[in-house]
Design a protein around this motif. Sequence first.
Motif, PDB file in Angstrom:
ATOM      1  N   THR A 113       0.836  -1.334  -0.037  1.00  0.00           N
ATOM      2  CA  THR A 113      -0.022  -0.037  -0.128  1.00  0.00           C
ATOM      3  C   THR A 113       0.882   1.456   0.093  1.00  0.00           C
ATOM      4  O   THR A 113       2.022   1.103   0.375  1.00  0.00           O
ATOM      5  N   CYS A 119      -0.273   4.014   1.588  1.00  0.00           N
ATOM      6  CA  CYS A 119      -0.766   4.661   2.929  1.00  0.00           C
ATOM      7  C   CYS A 119       0.470   5.511   3.232  1.00  0.00           C
ATOM      8  O   CYS A 119       1.565   4.823   3.589  1.00  0.00           O
ATOM      9  N   TYR A 153       1.062   6.606   6.216  1.00  0.00           N
ATOM     10  CA  TYR A 153       1.727   6.203   7.437  1.00  0.00           C
ATOM     11  C   TYR A 153       2.533   4.709   7.623  1.00  0.00           C
ATOM     12  O   TYR A 153       3.268   4.458   8.252  1.00  0.00           O
ATOM     13  N   PHE A 154       2.010   3.970   6.450  1.00  0.00           N
ATOM     14  CA  PHE A 154       2.893   2.900   6.404  1.00  0.00           C
ATOM     15  C   PHE A 154       4.252   3.092   6.037  1.00  0.00           C
ATOM     16  O   PHE A 154       5.395   2.262   6.468  1.00  0.00           O
ATOM     17  N   ALA A 207       2.308   5.238  13.934  1.00  0.00           N
ATOM     18  CA  ALA A 207       1.758   3.788  14.315  1.00  0.00           C
ATOM     19  C   ALA A 207       1.015   3.300  12.903  1.00  0.00           C
ATOM     20  O   ALA A 207       0.419   3.865  12.240  1.00  0.00           O
ATOM     21  N   CYS A 208       1.410   1.980  12.833  1.00  0.00           N
ATOM     22  CA  CYS A 208       0.993   1.517  11.601  1.00  0.00           C
ATOM     23  C   CYS A 208       0.759  -0.039  11.776  1.00  0.00           C
ATOM     24  O   CYS A 208       1.613  -0.937  11.909  1.00  0.00           O
ATOM     25  N   ASN A 209      -0.558  -0.520  12.073  1.00  0.00           N
ATOM     26  CA  ASN A 209      -0.887  -1.965  12.283  1.00  0.00           C
ATOM     27  C   ASN A 209      -0.157  -2.991  11.132  1.00  0.00           C
ATOM     28  O   ASN A 209       0.207  -4.014  11.538  1.00  0.00           O
ATOM     29  N   GLY A 245      -1.370   0.195  16.091  1.00  0.00           N
ATOM     30  CA  GLY A 245      -2.422   1.045  16.002  1.00  0.00           C
ATOM     31  C   GLY A 245      -2.395   1.548  14.532  1.00  0.00           C
ATOM     32  O   GLY A 245      -1.437   1.048  13.552  1.00  0.00           O
ATOM     33  N   CYS A 246      -3.450   2.601  14.092  1.00  0.00           N
ATOM     34  CA  CYS A 246      -3.421   3.053  12.698  1.00  0.00           C
ATOM     35  C   CYS A 246      -3.498   4.552  12.723  1.00  0.00           C
ATOM     36  O   CYS A 246      -4.460   5.068  12.976  1.00  0.00           O
ATOM     37  N   GLY A 247      -2.335   5.091  12.311  1.00  0.00           N
ATOM     38  CA  GLY A 247      -2.241   6.433  11.999  1.00  0.00           C
ATOM     39  C   GLY A 247      -3.143   7.285  10.963  1.00  0.00           C
ATOM     40  O   GLY A 247      -3.438   8.251  11.327  1.00  0.00           O
ATOM     41  N   ALA A 248      -3.605   6.484  10.029  1.00  0.00           N
ATOM     42  CA  ALA A 248      -4.451   7.084   9.060  1.00  0.00           C
ATOM     43  C   ALA A 248      -5.939   7.181   9.627  1.00  0.00           C
ATOM     44  O   ALA A 248      -6.317   8.252   8.899  1.00  0.00           O
ATOM     45  N   ASN A 261      -7.243   6.841   1.284  1.00  0.00           N
ATOM     46  CA  ASN A 261      -7.453   5.569   1.992  1.00  0.00           C
ATOM     47  C   ASN A 261      -8.957   4.868   1.536  1.00  0.00           C
ATOM     48  O   ASN A 261      -9.553   5.550   0.931  1.00  0.00           O
ATOM     49  N   LYS A 293      -8.612  -2.124  12.182  1.00  0.00           N
ATOM     50  CA  LYS A 293      -7.373  -2.192  12.336  1.00  0.00           C
ATOM     51  C   LYS A 293      -6.578  -1.463  11.229  1.00  0.00           C
ATOM     52  O   LYS A 293      -5.424  -0.877  11.304  1.00  0.00           O
ATOM     53  N   CYS A 294      -7.284  -1.267   9.902  1.00  0.00           N
ATOM     54  CA  CYS A 294      -6.394  -0.773   8.769  1.00  0.00           C
ATOM     55  C   CYS A 294      -7.427  -0.295   7.737  1.00  0.00           C
ATOM     56  O   CYS A 294      -8.392  -1.014   7.359  1.00  0.00           O
ATOM     57  N   ILE A 295      -7.415   0.998   7.086  1.00  0.00           N
ATOM     58  CA  ILE A 295      -8.120   1.441   6.240  1.00  0.00           C
ATOM     59  C   ILE A 295      -7.384   1.805   4.978  1.00  0.00           C
ATOM     60  O   ILE A 295      -7.469   2.687   4.153  1.00  0.00           O
ATOM     61  N   ALA A 296      -6.314   0.872   4.592  1.00  0.00           N
ATOM     62  CA  ALA A 296      -5.510   1.217   3.487  1.00  0.00           C
ATOM     63  C   ALA A 296      -6.088   0.716   2.107  1.00  0.00           C
ATOM     64  O   ALA A 296      -6.879  -0.270   2.217  1.00  0.00           O
TER      65      ALA A 296
HETATM   66  S1  SF4 Z   1      -4.473   2.265   7.093  1.00  0.00           S
HETATM   67 FE1  SF4 Z   1      -3.227   0.328   7.269  1.00  0.00          FE
HETATM   68  S2  SF4 Z   1      -1.421   0.909   6.373  1.00  0.00           S
HETATM   69 FE2  SF4 Z   1      -2.221   2.847   6.873  1.00  0.00          FE
HETATM   70  S3  SF4 Z   1      -1.658   3.294   8.917  1.00  0.00           S
HETATM   71 FE3  SF4 Z   1      -3.346   2.397   9.239  1.00  0.00          FE
HETATM   72  S4  SF4 Z   1      -2.664   0.299   9.508  1.00  0.00           S
HETATM   73 FE4  SF4 Z   1      -1.182   1.284   8.433  1.00  0.00          FE
END
Ligand code: SF4
Length: 338
Positions: A117, A119, A121-122, A128-130, A137-140, A148, A156-159
Motif C-alpha cells: 500500500t 498509505c 503512515y505505512f 503507528a501502523c498495524n 495502531g493505525c495513524g491514518a 485511504n 485495524k486498517c483502512i489502506a
Molecule cells: S491504514 Fe493500514 S497501512 Fe495505513 S496506517 Fe493504518 S494500519 Fe497502517
Amino acid sequence: MIGFEYVKARDVSDAVRRIASDPNAKFIAGGTNLIDLMKENVAQPRRLIDITGLPLSEIEDTGAGGLRVGALLPNSDLAYDARISKRYPLLSSAILAGASAQLRNMASTGGNLLQRTRCLYFYDTTTACNKREPGTGCGAREGFNRMNAILGWSEKCIAVHPSDMCVALAALKAVVHVTGPNGNRAIPFAAFHRLPDDAPEIDSTLAADEIVVAVELPAQGFARNYSYLKIRDRLSYAFALVSVAVGLELDGGAIKQARIALGGVAHKPWRIPEAETMLKGKEPDRKAFGATADALLAGAAGFAHNSFKIELARRAIIRALEQAAAGTPQSQSVKVIL
Ligand code: SF4
Ligand SMILES: Cc1cc2nc3c(=O)[nH]c(=O)nc-3n(C[C@H](O)[C@H](O)[C@H](O)COP(=O)(O)OP(=O)(O)OC[C@H]3O[C@@H](n4cnc5c(N)ncnc54)[C@H](O)[C@@H]3O)c2cc1C
C-alpha cells in the motif's frame, strides 16, 4: 539501510527452496517497490533472492482460448504485446495508466500483484501502523486519509491496494498460478488479495514459501466494450483516488455480461458479482448503471478527508459503464499494427 545478503535463484525449484528455508528472505524482481521499502526501513529482509533470471517472461496460449503471462514479464512488455492490446485492451489501458514508462519497464507482473500500500503512515516509521508493525495502531484513521479506503476496511486498517493492473485483472477474472514446496496452486483473482480484517500485515493469500509463476487470462477479454477510468490528482505518475475497470458483452441492444472492478477504494480490487448480474438483460442506460453503482458502493463509509470518494466512485462507475457501452473507452490502449 540495514545490511542484507543477495543471491540469485537458478530456477523455480531453487527459488522455492531458498524462500522456504529462510523466513527473513524476500524475492526481488524489478525492485521498484521493495527497494523503496528497504530504503525507508519499512521492509528489512536479511536476504534478497533475485528471481530475474528465471524463465518466466513469456506469454503463451492456454489451449482454452486464453493467455498465460509469465510472472517476470515487465509491465511495459505486457501492455504493448499485440495479443494483449488486441484481445485484452482493458489490461493494456490499466497498466499504461500506472506509474511512468521507466517504472513500467522495470516492474514485473508478479511484483505488481504484490506491491504494498501507499498509505502515508505505512511509509513513515515514526507513526503507528498495524500493517507495518502489528498491534501499534493505525495513524491514518485520525490522520490525513485522503487516499485511504471507503469499502471493506477494518478497525485495524483502512489502506487501499495501489495497483492499476490488478483492477483490470479482477474484472477479467484472471487466475494467479503459484508454486511452493507442496506443489502448484491456481488462485482465482478474487481470492488472491485479502481484506485487512484483524491481520492487515497480510496482503494476499500467497504463502510465505510460494512464488507467483504466472497469471492466466481467461478467453473473454471484452475487447469491444471496455473502459479503464482512473481519477487521480495529477494526470500522470499518480496513484488512483478511484479507478474503474469495466468489461461489457452486448447482445443486440442488451447487456449479456458485465464485469466491474474498482481500484483506490479498498484493500483489494473491489468486485461485487451480484452488482454485475443486475445488469444482465438490461438496456445499457444511466438508470441501470446508477443502480449498479449503488450496489457496488453499498456500505461505503469514509473518514475525515476521503468521504468525497463515495460520490466520486459513483459517478466514475456510471461514466466508465457508459464509455464501455458506447465503445469509447477512457484510456485508449495501444494501437495494434499487424
Ligand atoms: S491504514 Fe493500514 S497501512 Fe495505513 S496506517 Fe493504518 S494500519 Fe497502517
Ligand atoms: C513513483 C512510483 C509510482 C508508481 N505509480 C503506480 C501507479 O500509478 N499504478 C500502479 O499500479 N503502480 C504504480 N507503482 C508501483 C509499481 O507498479 C510497482 O512498484 C511494481 O509493479 C512492482 O513490481 P516489481 O517487479 O518492481 O516488484 P518488486 O519491488 O521487485 O517486488 C515487490 C514485492 O513483490 C514480491 N515479488 C515480486 N515478484 C514475485 C513473485 N514472482 N512471486 C512472489 N513474490 C514476488 C517481492 O518479494 C516484493 O515483496 C508506482 C511505483 C513508484 C515507485
